[in-house]
Motif scaffolding. Structure first.
Motif, PDB file in Angstrom:
ATOM      1  N   ALA A  12       0.841  -1.204   0.000  1.00 35.01           N
ATOM      2  CA  ALA A  12       0.000   0.000   0.000  1.00 35.01           C
ATOM      3  C   ALA A  12       0.868   1.244   0.000  1.00 35.01           C
ATOM      4  N   VAL A  13       0.451   2.224  -0.782  1.00 44.53           N
ATOM      5  CA  VAL A  13       1.098   3.544  -0.790  1.00 44.53           C
ATOM      6  C   VAL A  13       0.168   4.524  -0.090  1.00 44.53           C
ATOM      7  N   LEU A  14       0.726   5.281   0.827  1.00 47.16           N
ATOM      8  CA  LEU A  14      -0.064   6.264   1.591  1.00 47.16           C
ATOM      9  C   LEU A  14       0.485   7.659   1.297  1.00 47.16           C
ATOM     10  N   PRO A  15      -0.152   8.415   0.394  1.00 44.17           N
ATOM     11  CA  PRO A  15       0.351   9.757   0.097  1.00 44.17           C
ATOM     12  C   PRO A  15      -0.018  10.721   1.226  1.00 44.17           C
ATOM     13  N   VAL A  16       1.017  11.311   1.820  1.00 48.72           N
ATOM     14  CA  VAL A  16       0.770  12.217   2.959  1.00 48.72           C
ATOM     15  C   VAL A  16       1.603  13.495   2.832  1.00 48.72           C
ATOM     16  N   ALA A  17       1.871  13.887   1.574  1.00 43.32           N
ATOM     17  CA  ALA A  17       2.756  15.034   1.362  1.00 43.32           C
ATOM     18  C   ALA A  17       2.004  16.346   1.135  1.00 43.32           C
ATOM     19  N   GLY A  18       0.663  16.295   1.172  1.00 42.37           N
ATOM     20  CA  GLY A  18      -0.128  17.508   0.936  1.00 42.37           C
ATOM     21  C   GLY A  18       0.088  18.531   2.047  1.00 42.37           C
ATOM     22  N   LEU A  19      -0.297  19.775   1.782  1.00 36.79           N
ATOM     23  CA  LEU A  19      -0.037  20.858   2.741  1.00 36.79           C
ATOM     24  C   LEU A  19      -1.116  20.979   3.812  1.00 36.79           C
ATOM     25  N   GLY A  20      -2.307  20.453   3.531  1.00 34.50           N
ATOM     26  CA  GLY A  20      -3.384  20.510   4.525  1.00 34.50           C
ATOM     27  C   GLY A  20      -3.809  21.929   4.836  1.00 34.50           C
ATOM     28  N   THR A  21      -3.877  22.787   3.820  1.00 35.01           N
ATOM     29  CA  THR A  21      -4.158  24.216   4.060  1.00 35.01           C
ATOM     30  C   THR A  21      -5.555  24.446   4.649  1.00 35.01           C
ATOM     31  N   ARG A  22      -6.488  23.513   4.365  1.00 33.09           N
ATOM     32  CA  ARG A  22      -7.857  23.723   4.867  1.00 33.09           C
ATOM     33  C   ARG A  22      -7.948  23.540   6.378  1.00 33.09           C
ATOM     34  N   PHE A  23      -6.880  23.017   6.981  1.00 35.41           N
ATOM     35  CA  PHE A  23      -6.905  22.812   8.428  1.00 35.41           C
ATOM     36  C   PHE A  23      -5.914  23.680   9.182  1.00 35.41           C
ATOM     37  N   LEU A  24      -5.450  24.752   8.523  1.00 35.52           N
ATOM     38  CA  LEU A  24      -4.614  25.701   9.256  1.00 35.52           C
ATOM     39  C   LEU A  24      -5.470  26.424  10.288  1.00 35.52           C
ATOM     40  N   PRO A  25      -5.002  26.746  11.461  1.00 31.44           N
ATOM     41  CA  PRO A  25      -3.608  26.609  11.889  1.00 31.44           C
ATOM     42  C   PRO A  25      -3.262  25.238  12.481  1.00 31.44           C
TER      43      PRO A  25
END
Ligand code: UTP
Length: 291
Positions: free
Chosen positions: A8-21
């Motif tokens: 399994a590949v788990l992509p977790v490199a996104g910035l998550g801007t919608r959950f700042l701060p």
């Protein structure tokens, strides 16, 4: 003979801007639903489908995700010393066998397709699952196990799909559908984020896939798609016609935990489903609903 699904590949490199701060110093995938981080749900779900080799595609500021799957030696020693047996058991039950999880770095977040391409050495010549940890599925049979069953029957690509309102097709990868057999639909085309008037259906791909390694060849072309990103959907579309490709209308409910409302709904649904918390949550919710 269908090659067994072990990776399994788990992509977790996104910035998550919608959950700042919240995601300024902590990866989005470490956000907990009730008492477990999103990444742990994804790994548990994959393990329930017989997967035992994992690759997280990480980026800057994601060290907590790597530490989460390590042994917390000092914590365990302290728990043992204080006879906190339950907490200790919980940590040990979740521990990963040594060497079962690896990481690669996506230096620049150029899109989901690019993130998967970064895992090409890990993928090699094997079929693999992709789980986007911010999509959470509450179901009787874990969603990846449902996909694995269809993969074992067809030997081809399988994606989990669900219906979305027409006006939201521009947020998702959308299927063009051929023959339908019960919950399994033949995929004859794929479009990333089409306008409602251009969408070939209202069936969208959610963050669960089982793919053949050939997809890497198409990802290597590095074509930019919607949002000027390297889109996984575009590479998958190029496999149609060469290998079997199906969508599974999976059993269960999906929560988009990358979005605030989806995340809040998941907290409620997952806590209501827990025998230790459900009755108390149901009780206090009445105060808010009736207010
Ligand atoms: P999202 O579209 O949710 O993006 O990515 P994001 O950056 O995580 O969150 P927002 O939109 O800024 O709030 C979907 C999945 O693809 C991964 C993300 O980590 C998430 O699991 N992803 C996306 C990558 O790994 N690399 C990318 O370049 C883009």
């Amino acid at each position: 003979m269908v090659k067994p699904l072990r990776k399994a590949v788990l992509p977790v490199a996104g910035l998550g801007t919608r959950f700042l701060p919240a995601t300024k110093a902590m990866p989005k995938e470490m956000l907990p639903v009730v008492d477990k981080p999103l990444i742990q749900y994804a790994v548990d779900e994959a393990r329930a489908a017989g997967i035992d080799q994992f690759c997280m595609v990480t980026g800057r500021g994601k060290t907590a995700l790597i530490d989460h799957f390590d042994i917390a030696f000092e914590l365990e020693a302290t728990l043992a010393e204080r006879s906190k047996r339950e907490a200790l058991e919980l940590l040990r039950e979740e521990a990963m066998p040594p060497g079962s999880i690896t990481t690669v770095r996506q230096q620049v977040p150029l899109g989901l397709g690019h993130a998967i391409w970064c895992a090409r050495s890990f993928i090699g010549d094997d079929p693999f699952a992709i789980l986007l940890p911010d999509d959470l599925v509450l179901s009787k049979t874990p969603c990846t196990a449902q996909l694995a069953k269809v993969y074992n029957e067809t030997g081809g690509n399988v994606v989990a799909v669900s219906e979305v309102p027409r006006e939201h097709t521009n947020r998702y990868g959308i299927l063009k559908v051929g023959e339908t057999h019960g919950d399994i639909v033949e995929v004859t085309g794929l479009v990333e984020k089409p306008k409602p008037e251009d969408a070939p259906s209202n069936l969208s791909i959610i963050g669960r896939y089982v793919l053949l390694p050939e997809v890497v060849k198409y990802l290597s072309q590095m074509e930019r798609g919607a949002g000027n990103e390297v889109q996984l959907t575009d590479a998958m579309a190029k496999m149609i016609g060469h290998t079997p490709f199906h969508g599974l209308k999976f059993e269960g409910k999906r929560f988009d935990c990358g979005d605030k409302i989806g995340f809040l709904e998941a907290q409620i649904a997952f806590s209501l489903a827990r025998p230790d918390l459900g009755p108390a949550v149901r009780e206090f919710l009445k105060n808010y609903v009736n207010a």
